[in-house]
Enzyme design. Structure first.
Site, mmCIF file in Angstrom:
data_model
loop_
_atom_site.group_PDB
_atom_site.id
_atom_site.type_symbol
_atom_site.label_atom_id
_atom_site.label_comp_id
_atom_site.label_asym_id
_atom_site.label_seq_id
_atom_site.Cartn_x
_atom_site.Cartn_y
_atom_site.Cartn_z
ATOM 1 N N ASN A 1 9.002 3.541 29.446
ATOM 2 C CA ASN A 1 8.012 4.623 29.509
ATOM 3 C C ASN A 1 7.474 5.016 28.139
ATOM 4 O O ASN A 1 6.737 5.991 28.010
ATOM 5 C CB ASN A 1 8.622 5.846 30.200
ATOM 6 C CG ASN A 1 9.727 6.493 29.371
ATOM 7 O OD1 ASN A 1 10.212 5.894 28.410
ATOM 8 N ND2 ASN A 1 10.125 7.692 29.744
ATOM 9 N N GLU B 1 9.345 5.919 25.419
ATOM 10 C CA GLU B 1 10.291 6.656 24.587
ATOM 11 C C GLU B 1 10.974 5.708 23.604
ATOM 12 O O GLU B 1 11.179 4.528 23.892
ATOM 13 C CB GLU B 1 11.339 7.354 25.458
ATOM 14 C CG GLU B 1 10.788 8.499 26.279
ATOM 15 C CD GLU B 1 11.869 9.200 27.089
ATOM 16 O OE1 GLU B 1 13.056 8.808 26.971
ATOM 17 O OE2 GLU B 1 11.535 10.121 27.840
ATOM 18 N N GLN C 1 -5.920 16.288 7.879
ATOM 19 C CA GLN C 1 -6.097 17.532 8.643
ATOM 20 C C GLN C 1 -5.306 18.643 7.955
ATOM 21 O O GLN C 1 -4.325 19.165 8.484
ATOM 22 C CB GLN C 1 -5.647 17.325 10.086
ATOM 23 C CG GLN C 1 -6.455 16.249 10.821
ATOM 24 C CD GLN C 1 -6.072 16.142 12.276
ATOM 25 O OE1 GLN C 1 -5.949 17.144 12.978
ATOM 26 N NE2 GLN C 1 -5.883 14.919 12.752
ATOM 27 N N ASP D 1 -17.352 11.245 -3.407
ATOM 28 C CA ASP D 1 -17.949 12.529 -3.052
ATOM 29 C C ASP D 1 -17.681 13.516 -4.179
ATOM 30 O O ASP D 1 -16.887 13.253 -5.089
ATOM 31 C CB ASP D 1 -17.422 13.061 -1.715
ATOM 32 C CG ASP D 1 -15.906 13.170 -1.683
ATOM 33 O OD1 ASP D 1 -15.325 13.737 -2.635
ATOM 34 O OD2 ASP D 1 -15.293 12.677 -0.735
ATOM 35 N N LYS E 1 -23.105 13.197 -0.744
ATOM 36 C CA LYS E 1 -23.159 12.748 0.647
ATOM 37 C C LYS E 1 -23.035 13.937 1.580
ATOM 38 O O LYS E 1 -22.619 15.030 1.188
ATOM 39 C CB LYS E 1 -22.048 11.748 0.941
ATOM 40 C CG LYS E 1 -20.647 12.351 0.913
ATOM 41 C CD LYS E 1 -19.582 11.310 1.203
ATOM 42 C CE LYS E 1 -18.201 11.952 1.289
ATOM 43 N NZ LYS E 1 -17.146 10.971 1.540
ATOM 44 N N ARG F 1 -21.671 15.014 5.644
ATOM 45 C CA ARG F 1 -20.783 14.611 6.735
ATOM 46 C C ARG F 1 -20.930 15.599 7.879
ATOM 47 O O ARG F 1 -20.899 16.815 7.667
ATOM 48 C CB ARG F 1 -19.334 14.560 6.255
ATOM 49 C CG ARG F 1 -18.342 14.056 7.293
ATOM 50 C CD ARG F 1 -16.908 14.292 6.829
ATOM 51 N NE ARG F 1 -16.589 13.586 5.605
ATOM 52 C CZ ARG F 1 -16.088 12.353 5.567
ATOM 53 N NH1 ARG F 1 -15.877 11.701 6.701
ATOM 54 N NH2 ARG F 1 -15.802 11.783 4.421
ATOM 55 N N THR G 1 -17.380 5.038 4.144
ATOM 56 C CA THR G 1 -17.617 5.746 2.890
ATOM 57 C C THR G 1 -17.700 4.781 1.719
ATOM 58 O O THR G 1 -18.630 4.822 0.916
ATOM 59 C CB THR G 1 -16.505 6.779 2.640
ATOM 60 O OG1 THR G 1 -16.562 7.786 3.652
ATOM 61 C CG2 THR G 1 -16.661 7.440 1.280
#
Length: 327
Positions: free
Chosen positions: A46, A48, A106, A179, A203, A205, A239
């Protein structure tokens, strides 16, 4: 390191590796003069994951290595399970060695109702039982503040600049940030390479369309120069190849693309091969399979840096010396 008290055993360093990048772990083990502790690791039907160490780890100073390539969530879970197993098996100290930290991009909220996923992953390592984290080139240095315990943030910049210096000595170089946010990194590169000029790509985004970037214009003097584009990672390569195209259109002589982490997802391989970059330079913090390698690609080993960091942590030495290129 031996305790002064009679009858106290010598502290033991053990190195453990997940299944994501065994070649890197073997290279680190060779530099350390150690063997990787054997373990059983497999997936249930499954999905795991199961892990079990086949030797005692009681009282050991344990270093758990895992690279986080695709499938990233599987490898993250496997490393967390390994840390938990070490804690329950009474390892004295547990260090998670994470060459490329997962979810590092993130690291903030760009809009409402979003997670700060990098902080969550840092908390997960702490909860699992990691006393310390060793990682290389976080997406942003301030992400170190997400960790409640010690974090050794290593840099591949000196390894990469040594290669560029040896390969392109005598050429007129310009260091280019992809950037405006990475101009500080470009400045450090320029200093290490003798004070060459810097430039950056302006640039835009769309935050609602991840991995899509529109390169607008080059800011800085690049005409007739070999431009070295520096970044922390190459993921889809949109990029980096967009920057290469823009620089060549602005009169650059050649373009060299440099990054620490070679994610190379989606059509990155095809884009890099089709680009007119003279060379693409990466490290092996992430596995780069044979089918994603091409003649213009150079992959430098990060193993000596990781091994030195592990040795310093084990001996309670100074990891700071690794931040100035003296590894």
């Amino acid at each position: 390191m031996v305790s002064g008290k009679p009858g106290i055993a010598k502290r033991q360093l053990i190195l453990l590796s997940g299944r994501a990048h065994p070649e890197l772990a073997e290279a680190v083990a060779k530099h350390l003069g150690a063997a990787i502790t054997p373990q059983a690791a497999y997936d249930f039907a499954n999905g795991e994951i199961f892990v079990r160490f086949e030797e005692s780890v009681r009282g050991a100073d344990a270093f758990v290595m895992q690279s986080h390539s695709a499938p990233i969530n599987d490898w993250l879970m496997e490393q967390l399970l390994m840390v938990d197993a070490l804690k329950r098996a009474s390892a004295k100290r547990i260090t998670a060695v994470v060459p490329s930290f997962p979810y590092a991009r993130q690291d903030r909220k760009y809009a409402g109702r979003e997670p700060i996923s990098a902080r969550l992953v840092a908390n997960m390592f702490k909860t699992a039982g990691a006393d310390r984290v060793v990682t290389v080139d976080l997406h942003t240095a301030q992400a170190q503040g997400f960790f409640d315990g010690p974090v050794d943030h290593l840099h591949a910049m000196w390894l990469l600049t040594d290669h560029v210096r040896a390969r392109y000595q005598g050429e007129d170089l310009a260091i280019v940030s992809p950037d405006a946010g990475r101009t500080r990194l470009a400045e450090k590169w320029a200093d290490l390479l003798g004070g060459c000029p810097i430039a950056f790509i302006h640039k835009t985004r769309d935050p609602l369309r991840p991995n899509e970037v529109m390169a607008n214009r080059v800011v800085g003097d690049v005409e007739g120069r070999t431009c070295v584009v520096v970044d922390d990672m190459i993921d889809t390569a949109l990029t980096s190849t967009g920057a290469a195209r823009q620089l060549l259109e602005q009169g650059a002589k050649d373009v060299v693309l440099v990054a620490t982490h070679g994610v190379l997802s989606a059509d990155a391989y095809e884009r890099l091969v089709a680009s007119k970059a003279r060379e693409v330079i990466l490290t092996d913090t992430l596995p780069i399979p044979h089918e994603k390698r091409f003649p213009g690609l150079t992959v430098l080993s990060i193993a000596p840096l990781l091994a030195r960091a592990i040795q310093e942590v084990f001996e309670d030495g100074s990891v700071t010396s690794l931040f100035d290129g003296n590894a």
